[in-house]
Design a protein around this motif. Structure first.
Motif, PDB file in Angstrom:
ATOM      1  N   TRP A 262       0.807  -1.227   0.000  1.00  0.00           N
ATOM      2  CA  TRP A 262       0.000   0.000   0.000  1.00  0.00           C
ATOM      3  C   TRP A 262       0.843   1.281   0.000  1.00  0.00           C
TER       4      TRP A 262
ATOM      5  N   ALA B 175      -4.777   2.677  -4.972  1.00  0.00           N
ATOM      6  CA  ALA B 175      -5.592   3.043  -3.813  1.00  0.00           C
ATOM      7  C   ALA B 175      -6.519   4.204  -4.119  1.00  0.00           C
TER       8      ALA B 175
ATOM      9  N   MET C  47      -4.451  -5.923  -1.446  1.00  0.00           N
ATOM     10  CA  MET C  47      -4.357  -5.902   0.015  1.00  0.00           C
ATOM     11  C   MET C  47      -4.833  -7.201   0.659  1.00  0.00           C
TER      12      MET C  47
ATOM     13  N   PHE D 239      -7.270  -2.322  -5.649  1.00  0.00           N
ATOM     14  CA  PHE D 239      -6.492  -2.170  -4.428  1.00  0.00           C
ATOM     15  C   PHE D 239      -6.894  -3.233  -3.407  1.00  0.00           C
TER      16      PHE D 239
END
Length: 257
Positions: free
Chosen positions: A60, A107, A157, A153
């Motif tokens: 991230w 993101a 993750m 994203f």
């Protein structure tokens, strides 16, 4: 239909813990040049790091900007992935380091700010140990949250690949492909471990690494401090009321004369 880069996973929140801190040593020290600038008595490293058992921080985080004291040449230092996200320097004084965290493009989030006060002198309950080992360490646990992340994203993750950095290569015999396995007493997780790892993680908690037990301990200490502050405020409030009463009585007495 919106492209996957902008589509959001509704009613979902992703949380990541990480560490911000610094280490420092009295010079001379083997990790630093033998001839530091005049007046520089300490060598230090300020950093942004993942938890010892946590996911790869670069999942991230793609760039970190450290803004040092203006007296340093090139005071604004930018470190890009894969890092490590740290700056090493020498100096003599403590100051606040401004830190800007830039997220992965997937993101779709703006950069956020943090600040770390550079600590160069031994402190706290570990002061004697820091003096003996000539290593000062000051770090804290930080958290970022991604509300309704983009689809792309979210995939990054929640992928198992984010734990690959914790795996070690193990041989399986002649002619067989090696396998990559986890080692250590603390299972890899995106969350804080329940207990420490016996000091192997290098963090500040009881047992070494940051963990839920240490988190509860800190919360408990803060609540005790809150009680003391509330009591002090109550004493001060009563004192103010008493002083106000006396001043009013004095005013009445003066007016009567």
């Amino acid at each position: 239909m919106a492209p996957s880069s902008t589509k959001r996973v509704r009613n979902t929140k992703l949380t990541r813990h990480f560490l911000i801190g610094n280490t420092a040593h009295i010079l001379p020290h083997p990790s630093f040049p033998s001839s530091p600038p005049d007046g520089h008595t300490k060598g230090w490293t300020v950093y942004v790091r993942p938890l010892p058992n946590g996911p790869d921080i670069t999942t991230w985080l793609k760039k970190v900007q450290f803004k040092l004291h203006h007296t340093y040449a090139d005071a604004s230092r930018t470190i890009e992935a894969p890092g490590p996200f740290e700056v090493t320097e020498t100096g003599y004084g403590e100051f606040g380091v401004e830190i800007r965290l830039y997220f992965a493009p997937e993101a779709g989030e703006k950069a956020v700010y943090r600040e770390h006060y550079l600590v160069l002198a031994p402190w706290g309950e570990s002061k004697d140990q820091m003096e003996r080992t000539n290593e000062v360490k000051a770090e804290r646990l930080e958290t970022v949250e991604f509300n309704e992340p983009t689809v792309e994203f979210f995939k990054q993750m929640t992928s198992e690949d984010q734990f690959n950095w914790l795996k070690v290569k193990k041989g399986r015999g002649k002619g067989k492909k090696p396998e990559f396995v986890f080692e250590g007493e603390v299972e890899p997780s995106t969350q804080l471990p329940e207990k420490g790892d016996g000091g192997k993680g290098g963090g500040l908690g009881s047992g070494g690494a940051w963990n839920r037990g240490f988190e509860r301990q800190v919360v408990g200490q803060l609540r005790e401090v809150e009680k003391v502050l509330d009591q002090s405020l109550e004493v001060e409030r009563r004192g103010m009321e008493e002083r106000r009463r006396k001043m009013e009585e004095l005013g009445v007495a003066v007016a009567a004369k």
